[in-house]
Design a protein around this motif. Structure first.
Motif, PDB file in Angstrom:
ATOM      1  N   GLN A   1      21.212 -34.451  -6.152  1.00  0.00           N
ATOM      2  CA  GLN A   1      21.189 -35.735  -5.748  1.00  0.00           C
ATOM      3  C   GLN A   1      22.177 -36.018  -4.399  1.00  0.00           C
TER       4      GLN A   1
ATOM      5  N   PHE B   1      25.634 -34.483  -5.901  1.00  0.00           N
ATOM      6  CA  PHE B   1      25.741 -35.123  -7.516  1.00  0.00           C
ATOM      7  C   PHE B   1      25.002 -34.168  -8.202  1.00  0.00           C
TER       8      PHE B   1
ATOM      9  N   ILE C   1      23.023 -33.055 -11.665  1.00  0.00           N
ATOM     10  CA  ILE C   1      22.771 -33.803 -12.777  1.00  0.00           C
ATOM     11  C   ILE C   1      21.811 -32.700 -13.636  1.00  0.00           C
TER      12      ILE C   1
ATOM     13  N   GLY D   1      25.897 -36.677 -15.132  1.00  0.00           N
ATOM     14  CA  GLY D   1      26.038 -36.127 -13.737  1.00  0.00           C
ATOM     15  C   GLY D   1      27.402 -35.566 -13.455  1.00  0.00           C
TER      16      GLY D   1
ATOM     17  N   ARG E   1      29.924 -35.096  -9.987  1.00  0.00           N
ATOM     18  CA  ARG E   1      30.212 -35.048  -8.721  1.00  0.00           C
ATOM     19  C   ARG E   1      31.117 -34.138  -8.207  1.00  0.00           C
TER      20      ARG E   1
END
Lengths: 113, 116
Positions: B38, B91, B93, B110, B112
């Motif tokens: 993301q 990000f 996940i 998640g 990062r």
């Protein structure tokens, strides 16, 4: 994959009900309607899902149209912690797409104090 | 309830290095796990489906040699970003599907990744 259409954003006041709509006119007979939400900087969280009948759980209610081409997620009393992006997703019941969720843009819900 | 743990939650690395992200289902077994990416202000994009004991299935446009996925047990899948570059900053996940029970996915919190 069948697609869903949601409004980009919605706003609500705290303690008021919120109705989040979702259109899925190309839904197939075996697709489940799933709702997830994502708070900032977190992974998505399951909210509710259904196939044909309306569903209730401790988080929300899901109202499914009789023709299944649309559904509405209902938060009965919005709180500030409900501010999130809400995703309406169709889950294929079988085959290679089983469990494969395709996320659209979702609806950004803003809750005002 | 079903819990999926991701580690690390944040990682910063230098360009050219490799980074491994772990995804564990803590209280259930998962034959299938999914990896998403993301970017800021965008939705989740499915990268690959991780299958226990077999090769991962990658979505179109995702380089399998760059994003190595291993699903060696029913509770652990790993994603390794090889030779990371700044454009890989994102990000990441994971999600897991129970072997049995309700048709629901449980997502990790998640990870990062920032590549300098």
């Amino acid at each position: 994959d069948a697609k869903t259409t949601q409004p980009n954003s919605m706003e609500s006041n705290e303690e008021e009900p919120v109705h989040l709509p979702c259109n899925h006119s190309t839904i197939s007979g075996t697709d489940y309607i799933h709702w997830y939400r994502q708070l900032p900087s977190q992974g998505p969280e399951y909210v509710i899902h259904g196939l044909t009948s309306n569903v209730n759980n401790r988080m929300a209610s899901l109202a499914i149209a009789e023709d299944r081409k649309s559904s509405t997620l209902i938060l009965h009393r919005a709180t500030l912690r409900d501010a999130a992006v809400y995703y309406c997703i169709l889950w294929g019941a079988g085959g290679t797409s089983y469990g494969k969720l395709t996320f659209g843009q979702g609806t950004i819900l803003t809750v005002h104090p | 309830g079903a819990v999926v743990s991701q580690h690390p939650s944040r990682v910063i690395c230098k360009s050219g290095t490799s980074v491994k992200i772990e995804c564990r289902s803590l209280d259930f077994q998962a034959t299938t796990m999914f990896w998403y990416r993301q970017f800021p202000k965008q939705s989740l994009m499915l990268m690959a489906t991780s299958n226990e004991g077999s090769k991962a299935t990658y979505e179109q446009g995702v380089e399998k040699d760059k994003f190595l996925i291993n699903h060696a047990s029913l509770t652990l899948s790993t994603l390794t970003v090889t030779s990371a570059h700044p454009e890989d900053s994102s990000f990441y996940i994971c999600s897991a599907r129970r072997i049995s029970g309700a048709n629901v996915l449980t997502f990790g919190a998640g990870s990062r990744l920032t590549v300098l």
